[in-house]
Every structure is written in structure tokens, then in C-alpha cells.
Design an enzyme around this catalytic site. Structure first.
Site, mmCIF file in Angstrom:
data_model
loop_
_atom_site.group_PDB
_atom_site.id
_atom_site.type_symbol
_atom_site.label_atom_id
_atom_site.label_comp_id
_atom_site.label_asym_id
_atom_site.label_seq_id
_atom_site.Cartn_x
_atom_site.Cartn_y
_atom_site.Cartn_z
ATOM 1 N N ASP A 133 -35.622 15.840 16.690
ATOM 2 C CA ASP A 133 -34.511 16.298 15.842
ATOM 3 C C ASP A 133 -34.308 17.800 16.092
ATOM 4 O O ASP A 133 -34.398 18.613 15.184
ATOM 5 C CB ASP A 133 -34.879 16.006 14.371
ATOM 6 C CG ASP A 133 -33.740 16.327 13.416
ATOM 7 O OD1 ASP A 133 -32.597 16.524 13.875
ATOM 8 O OD2 ASP A 133 -34.014 16.395 12.201
ATOM 9 N N LYS A 147 -31.564 24.015 16.168
ATOM 10 C CA LYS A 147 -32.422 23.941 14.970
ATOM 11 C C LYS A 147 -33.524 22.904 15.188
ATOM 12 O O LYS A 147 -33.523 22.182 16.202
ATOM 13 C CB LYS A 147 -31.586 23.559 13.735
ATOM 14 C CG LYS A 147 -30.603 22.459 13.906
ATOM 15 C CD LYS A 147 -30.998 21.023 13.740
ATOM 16 C CE LYS A 147 -32.067 20.618 12.830
ATOM 17 N NZ LYS A 147 -32.100 19.150 12.593
ATOM 18 N N SER A 173 -27.743 10.748 9.513
ATOM 19 C CA SER A 173 -28.881 11.678 9.545
ATOM 20 C C SER A 173 -29.217 12.138 10.961
ATOM 21 O O SER A 173 -29.380 11.312 11.865
ATOM 22 C CB SER A 173 -30.097 10.943 8.952
ATOM 23 O OG SER A 173 -31.295 11.506 9.426
ATOM 24 N N GLY A 174 -29.373 13.441 11.132
ATOM 25 C CA GLY A 174 -29.776 13.969 12.444
ATOM 26 C C GLY A 174 -31.165 13.474 12.818
ATOM 27 O O GLY A 174 -31.435 13.156 13.980
ATOM 28 N N LEU A 175 -32.047 13.416 11.813
ATOM 29 C CA LEU A 175 -33.410 12.947 12.072
ATOM 30 C C LEU A 175 -33.384 11.491 12.564
ATOM 31 O O LEU A 175 -33.993 11.146 13.578
ATOM 32 C CB LEU A 175 -34.241 13.054 10.783
ATOM 33 C CG LEU A 175 -35.628 12.425 10.851
ATOM 34 C CD1 LEU A 175 -36.501 13.135 11.879
ATOM 35 C CD2 LEU A 175 -36.305 12.443 9.476
ATOM 36 N N ASP A 195 -24.605 14.516 9.230
ATOM 37 C CA ASP A 195 -25.522 15.654 9.215
ATOM 38 C C ASP A 195 -25.238 16.418 10.514
ATOM 39 O O ASP A 195 -25.741 16.059 11.578
ATOM 40 C CB ASP A 195 -26.956 15.093 9.185
ATOM 41 C CG ASP A 195 -28.006 16.155 9.428
ATOM 42 O OD1 ASP A 195 -27.659 17.349 9.465
ATOM 43 O OD2 ASP A 195 -29.186 15.764 9.576
ATOM 44 N N ASN A 243 -36.051 20.032 12.643
ATOM 45 C CA ASN A 243 -36.079 19.419 11.318
ATOM 46 C C ASN A 243 -36.728 20.349 10.299
ATOM 47 O O ASN A 243 -37.714 21.023 10.597
ATOM 48 C CB ASN A 243 -36.837 18.085 11.380
ATOM 49 C CG ASN A 243 -36.709 17.320 10.089
ATOM 50 O OD1 ASN A 243 -37.491 17.528 9.168
ATOM 51 N ND2 ASN A 243 -35.712 16.465 10.003
ATOM 52 N N SER A 244 -36.192 20.348 9.097
ATOM 53 C CA SER A 244 -36.643 21.289 8.060
ATOM 54 C C SER A 244 -38.097 21.076 7.669
ATOM 55 O O SER A 244 -38.733 21.977 7.122
ATOM 56 C CB SER A 244 -35.778 21.131 6.811
ATOM 57 O OG SER A 244 -34.440 21.398 7.138
ATOM 58 N N HIS A 247 -31.638 22.178 -0.403
ATOM 59 C CA HIS A 247 -32.747 21.413 0.156
ATOM 60 C C HIS A 247 -34.071 22.026 -0.282
ATOM 61 O O HIS A 247 -34.174 23.241 -0.466
ATOM 62 C CB HIS A 247 -32.653 21.402 1.689
ATOM 63 C CG HIS A 247 -33.327 20.204 2.310
ATOM 64 N ND1 HIS A 247 -33.779 19.128 1.590
ATOM 65 C CD2 HIS A 247 -33.607 19.906 3.610
ATOM 66 C CE1 HIS A 247 -34.315 18.239 2.397
ATOM 67 N NE2 HIS A 247 -34.227 18.681 3.643
ATOM 68 N N ARG A 252 -25.126 23.437 3.576
ATOM 69 C CA ARG A 252 -26.521 23.164 3.202
ATOM 70 C C ARG A 252 -27.306 24.474 3.210
ATOM 71 O O ARG A 252 -27.319 25.194 4.217
ATOM 72 C CB ARG A 252 -27.099 22.179 4.202
ATOM 73 C CG ARG A 252 -28.586 22.037 4.178
ATOM 74 C CD ARG A 252 -28.935 20.796 4.970
ATOM 75 N NE ARG A 252 -30.298 20.794 5.453
ATOM 76 C CZ ARG A 252 -30.834 19.795 6.147
ATOM 77 N NH1 ARG A 252 -30.099 18.726 6.442
ATOM 78 N NH2 ARG A 252 -32.071 19.851 6.568
ATOM 79 N N ASP A 298 -26.091 19.291 11.569
ATOM 80 C CA ASP A 298 -27.038 20.367 11.926
ATOM 81 C C ASP A 298 -26.374 21.733 11.691
ATOM 82 O O ASP A 298 -25.902 21.989 10.605
ATOM 83 C CB ASP A 298 -27.516 20.195 13.376
ATOM 84 C CG ASP A 298 -28.377 18.940 13.543
ATOM 85 O OD1 ASP A 298 -28.840 18.409 12.512
ATOM 86 O OD2 ASP A 298 -28.588 18.490 14.672
ATOM 87 N N GLU A 350 -25.906 23.195 8.142
ATOM 88 C CA GLU A 350 -27.003 23.936 7.513
ATOM 89 C C GLU A 350 -27.050 25.366 8.070
ATOM 90 O O GLU A 350 -26.703 25.589 9.240
ATOM 91 C CB GLU A 350 -28.329 23.207 7.725
ATOM 92 C CG GLU A 350 -28.740 23.001 9.166
ATOM 93 C CD GLU A 350 -29.810 21.914 9.337
ATOM 94 O OE1 GLU A 350 -29.512 20.737 9.075
ATOM 95 O OE2 GLU A 350 -30.938 22.248 9.745
#
Ligand code: SPV
Ligand code: MG
Length: 546
Positions: A61, A123, A49-51, A88, A125-126, A193, A162, A90, A117
Site C-alpha cells: 500500500d 505514501k 480502500s488503497g490497502l 481512497d 499505509n498509516s 484518522h 483526511r 491516497d 490524505e
């Protein structure tokens, strides 16, 4: 994991998860230890996970950690696990060209796939202002997918596309349009997502998608949806995306606050993993097996130190402690002895205490006590330590100081039993009653090692042995066979009425009388023993600067 699964490449394992007829799950991991724990819990795959990876570095992130820092960590994770990792990735950390290099580098590190994504670099975090983040141009993103697929050398390496349209506030139509374009560009799966707390968008998407390619979801926000709902909707893979880092953060906050407030560890000990658990997660066991396979170990030596007597000629100095605890140049005599052992890697040291045994307080030793020290002599003390005997051991009087080379030379001696004899005729630094040594020949003081054996050791000078050849210094080395001799002799002598009065020289003489060959290692001075007040001064001079 079965043998055939172990031999399946990680790329193939992940591809099989995507294609599985069951709903499959992968768990976030953010370093080697979390990856290992996830695998041990039964997960068949990991989400890099990038987060979580950025969080464990303590950065945002938002591509603050470089992509090489991310994959360096992934390499640790991959090295300690046998399950596949989906990174992940990104936005692919740049354009199509960066994506090509990323895929090459991931494959080199045995990473099974990458998810990119459709946003723009850098980027964020979403779940932070998701709708304000601009989406990638569809054609540009499709080019990136193609570039990734064309760069892979393992056919089973996966590129997951993604779709962020729903996060960014676009409608289902846009989400489906993008997903279809990415599918056509060669993506191996679509990750859809959503930031809603219910699964309705995801389920709507899944219904429209209708299995065109494997479908992946991240139910962080709609976590309360029963998993069976995903199963029935035809979802292929669920990513539990950040739960290891969140678990770690909650536990670390709790423990650090407790330790800070309580200024003590006593209440937290039962709440945290044991140090042994850490060793096990690090694979310490495998290393010790490898050490025994590849490292030629020096044989472990063990020392038994006889230190039960008071040293009554030292009068009030030994009122509250035994002689071995007297300070010589600022350090207890026994400490000096133990330090010499440790310098020669003799790390297991058993001290037989007696008089004021409680004062024998030195780190790095085991103490056993001869309770009848005042009625008995050396062999009774030695017998107390018998459970600590090993196949390569030194037996020593505790009141002896010596130069380090004497011990190191003795340790190199291979004979079954060796005594150290000082051949110096007038060694004025020695005050105690001498243990005269009668040997098969004089010390020729040559550099070549002589083969000399002991004939007798005694305080008296029996006429039949003539002049002594030196003095035993109270140091004895015993190897494999010698240990058995020692054991047998103790058994035989303990049957004698006078056992309690017998000394180590008596035991050595007993062995010689039985035909055992005891080697002599000659030295010339460089040692002393501590029996009198003058000896303490002499010993302090001897140890000056040490
Ligand atoms: C991550 O785990 O870094 C993800 C998933 O990208 S999410 O945080 O839900 O965007
Ligand atoms: Mg991410």
C-alpha cells in the site's frame, strides 16, 4: 433499493450519505465480486480502500500499483453495483494537477467521490510507521482540495479531506487546525484518522469539531468501541475499511492449506461457495435472458439412438458388449456417432441400450434401457425413449457410420418427417438386410432439391411397389408435427398384439397408410452399417484418418 434511489446519481447518493441525519456505513471492496457482495448485504456505499486494492494485486500500500490500475479496478466495481464508491485516493497521486485529472477520470467512471490524505507521494499505509511519515504542507494540500473541487463537473461529486495529524504524532490542536483549513478550502467532509485502540482521540476531535462539516471515521484499530458511541458523538459516516479483503485472505488460507494437506476436495466442498453462487454473482442469469432476446438460436436438435441389440453375427466380439461399443479404428462405433452429432451441434443424445447396457459407457450421452431387448424390437426401444422426444429430433440406428454432410443436410430439412434414402443401386459396402425404400420418384441426382415422398419401406420387395428406389439408411428426422404423428403411432401400434416385433419401418408404413407425408432425402453412398466381421474392416477403412 427504491426506484427513486436507483435514479439518483451515485454522486448524489454518496452526498446524501454524508448529509444523512443517521449514522451511515460504507464497506471496503476491492474488486467486482466483493463490491457486489457488499451491495447485496445491504450497504449503501463502498470504500475503494488503497490497502485492500493494493493487497488484492499482491503489492504494498505504497503507491506501487499505478493510479490507473486502481481506477481500472474501480470501474469493474462500479459497473456491477448501483451504490456509490468513495475512492481512497491516497495523496491524490501527485500534486494539484494530478488531482485534477484524477477527479475527471473518476467522474467518467461514475465514482462518487475521492478521499485524499495530507501526506506526501508516495505514501504508505498509516499503520506502518505512521509517525515517521511526513505530512503535507497545509497550503499545498488546500490547493489540491480546491483543484479537485474545481475539476468536478457533477456538483455532488465529493472530495473528502483526511487528516493524518494524530497518526503522525501531532496533537489535537494541529489536527483541528488542518481540518479547519481543509474545510475552508472546500472539502465536503473531514476524515479524522487514529491508530489508537480506543476511540478517545476521535471522540475528542468530534466534540471540538462540533458538526462544522460531515465527519468520517475508520475504526479499524478501535473496533471494540460500541457503534452507538459514534452515533452519540455526531459522527456521520463510518468506514469499515478492510474487512472484505481480510475475510477473503482468512478463507483462502484456510482452504488452500486444507486442500494441500488432504490432497482432496471432499472436506472443503461444504466450506466454500458453490460454483452456482459464482454464476449468480457474475449475473449469469441476465446473460441467458439477453441471449434469448438477441441471439437467433439454431433450434436445439436431439438425437435418439437405437442401440439395444447385441449384433449376434459378430459372435464373441459382442460377448461382453453390444455392437455399438465395438472399436472401429480405435474408437467405439457409438463414440464416432456421438462425435458426428456433436460436430453438428446436436448435443442432447439419448441412447436406448439393452444388451450389456452397462457397457454403454460414453461421455456426453443419456442412456435409457430397454430391459426386454431380447424379446422385443425397435419400436419397444423407441417407446422407452419417449420422454426424451423433442420437436426437432433425429432417430438413428446405432450401427451406422456416415459422412458428416449427410447429417448436416438432413438437419437443414424443414419437413415434418424426413427419411434418408441411399439411391445407389449397388452399394457393396452395405451388408445388413436392406430396408428397401419405395418412393414417389427416382433420385434424379440433380442439384435442385426434389420433392420426393416415401411410399413404403420393407426388407421384402412387395410386387405392388415394383423396383425399390433405394435403401433407407436408418436415419430419420422428426419435427414439430412429426413428433405428434410419432407419438400417436406408437400409441396405436402398442395396442396391437405384435407391437413387440415391430420396427421403425413398420411405424413409417403405418404413418404413410394414415396419409402422412414423409419426405425423402436422397443420398448416394457415403455411409455403411456394421453387421459382420467384414463390416468392421470396411468401417475402419471408412473412418481412416478421422
Ligand atoms: C485504506 O483502507 O487503505 C485506508 C484506511 O487508507 S487505513 O488502512 O486505515 O489507513
Ligand atoms: Mg489507504
Amino acid at each position: 433499493m427504491s426506484k427513486s434511489e436507483k435514479t439518483r446519481s451515485k454522486c448524489k447518493q454518496f452526498r446524501d450519505l454524508l448529509k444523512s441525519s443517521e449514522l451511515e456505513f460504507i464497506l471496503e471492496a476491492h474488486n467486482g465480486v466483493s463490491a457486489r457482495i457488499a451491495e447485496q448485504s445491504g450497504f449503501k456505499g463502498l470504500w475503494g480502500s488503497g490497502l485492500a486494492l493494493s493487497a488484492q494485486f499482491g503489492v504494498r500500500d505504497s503507491n506501487e500499483a499505478s493510479w490507473t490500475q486502481i481506477i481500472d479496478m474501480l470501474e469493474f466495481m462500479s459497473d456491477v453495483t448501483s451504490i456509490p464508491i468513495l475512492l481512497d485516493g491516497d495523496t491524490g497521486y501527485g500534486n494539484f494537477n494530478n488531482m485534477r485529472r484524477l477527479v475527471t477520470k473518476l467522474e467518467q467512471r461514475d465514482i462518487a467521490g475521492v478521499c485524499i490524505e495530507d501526506k506526501q507521494f508516495p505514501k504508505t499505509n498509516s499503520f506502518i510507521d505512521g509517525e515517521r511519515q511526513p505530512l503535507a504542507d497545509v497550503d499545498e494540500f488546500c490547493g489540491k482540495i480546491k483543484a479537485g473541487k474545481d475539476s468536478q463537473s457533477d456538483d455532488d461529486f465529493s472530495v473528502v479531506a483526511r487528516v493524518e495529524a494524530l497518526i503522525a504524532g501531532w496533537d489535537m490542536h494541529e489536527a483541528l487546525r488542518r481540518a479547519e483549513a481543509y474545510h475552508q478550502a472546500g472539502a465536503d467532509a473531514i476524515l479524522i484518522h487514529s491508530k489508537l485502540s480506543s476511540a478517545e482521540e476521535i471522540l475528542g476531535f468530534a466534540a471540538e469539531w462540533a458538526g462544522r462539516s460531515p465527519l468520517v471515521i475508520v475504526p479499524t484499530k478501535y473496533f471494540s468501541t460500541p457503534t452507538d458511541v459514534f452515533r452519540k458523538a455526531g459522527i456521520d459516516l463510518v468506514i469499515w475499511a478492510n474487512h472484505m479483503i481480510r475475510a477473503a485472505i482468512a478463507a483462502m488460507e484456510n482452504i488452500s492449506q486444507q486442500i494441500h494437506q488432504q490432497q482432496s476436495l471432499v472436506n472443503v466442498e461444504d466450506q466454500i461457495a458453490s460454483v452456482n453462487k459464482i454464476f449468480s454473482l457474475q449475473g449469469a442469469e441476465e446473460l441467458s435472458q439477453a441471449q434469448s432476446r438477441y441471439l437467433k438460436r439454431k433450434e436445439e436438435s436431439h438425437a435418439i439412438v437405437l442401440a439395444a441389440s447385441r449384433g449376434s453375427s459378430l459372435h464373441e466380439l459382442t460377448e461382453d458388449k453390444p455392437k455399438v461399443m465395438l472399436s472401429i479404428g480405435g474408437k467405439p462405433l457409438l463414440r464416432r456417432l456421438v462425435d458426428e452429432f456433436k460436430k453438428q451441434s446436436v448435443n442432447k443424445i439419448t441412447v436406448v441400450a439393452g444388451y450389456k447396457a452397462e457397457a454403454v459407457d460414453i461421455s456426453g450421452i443419456d442412456v435409457c434401457v430397454n430391459d426386454s431387448y431380447d424379446k422385443t424390437s425397435e419400436l419397444s426401444s423407441l417407446a422407452c425413449a419417449e420422454s426424451a422426444f423433442n420437436d426437432n429430433m433425429l432417430i438413428m440406428y446405432g450401427d451406422v457410420l456416415f459422412r458428416g454432410y449427410i447429417l448436416s443436410d438432413l438437419l437443414d430439412h424443414k419437413a415434418d418427417m424426413v427419411v434418408v434414402v441411399d439411391s445407389m443401386k449397388e452399394n457393396t459396402s452395405i451388408s445388413g438386410a436392406p430396408d428397401y425404400a419405395y418412393c414417389t420418384c427416382e433420385d434424379d441426382r440433380s442439384l435442385l432439391k426434389q420433392e420426393v415422398f416415401i411410399k413404403h419401406i420393407a426388407e421384402q420387395q412387395p410386387a405392388e411397389f415394383g423396383e425399390p428406389n433405394g435403401r433407407w439408411i436408418g436415419m430419420l428426422k422428426v419435427s414439430l408435427k412429426g413428433r405428434q404423428w410419432l407419438h400417436d403411432a406408437l400409441l396405436e401400434l402398442s395396442a396391437q398384439d405384435n407391437f413387440e416385433q415391430l420396427t421403425v419401418p413398420d411405424l413409417l408404413n403405418h404413418l404413410v397408410a394414415k396419409g402422412k407425408v414423409i419426405h425423402v432425402h436422397y443420398i448416394s453412398g457415403h455411409w455403411l452399417d456394421v453387421n459382420s466381421l467384414e463390416d468392421i474392416d470396411r468401417a475402419s477403412d471408412f473412418t481412416y484418418g478421422q
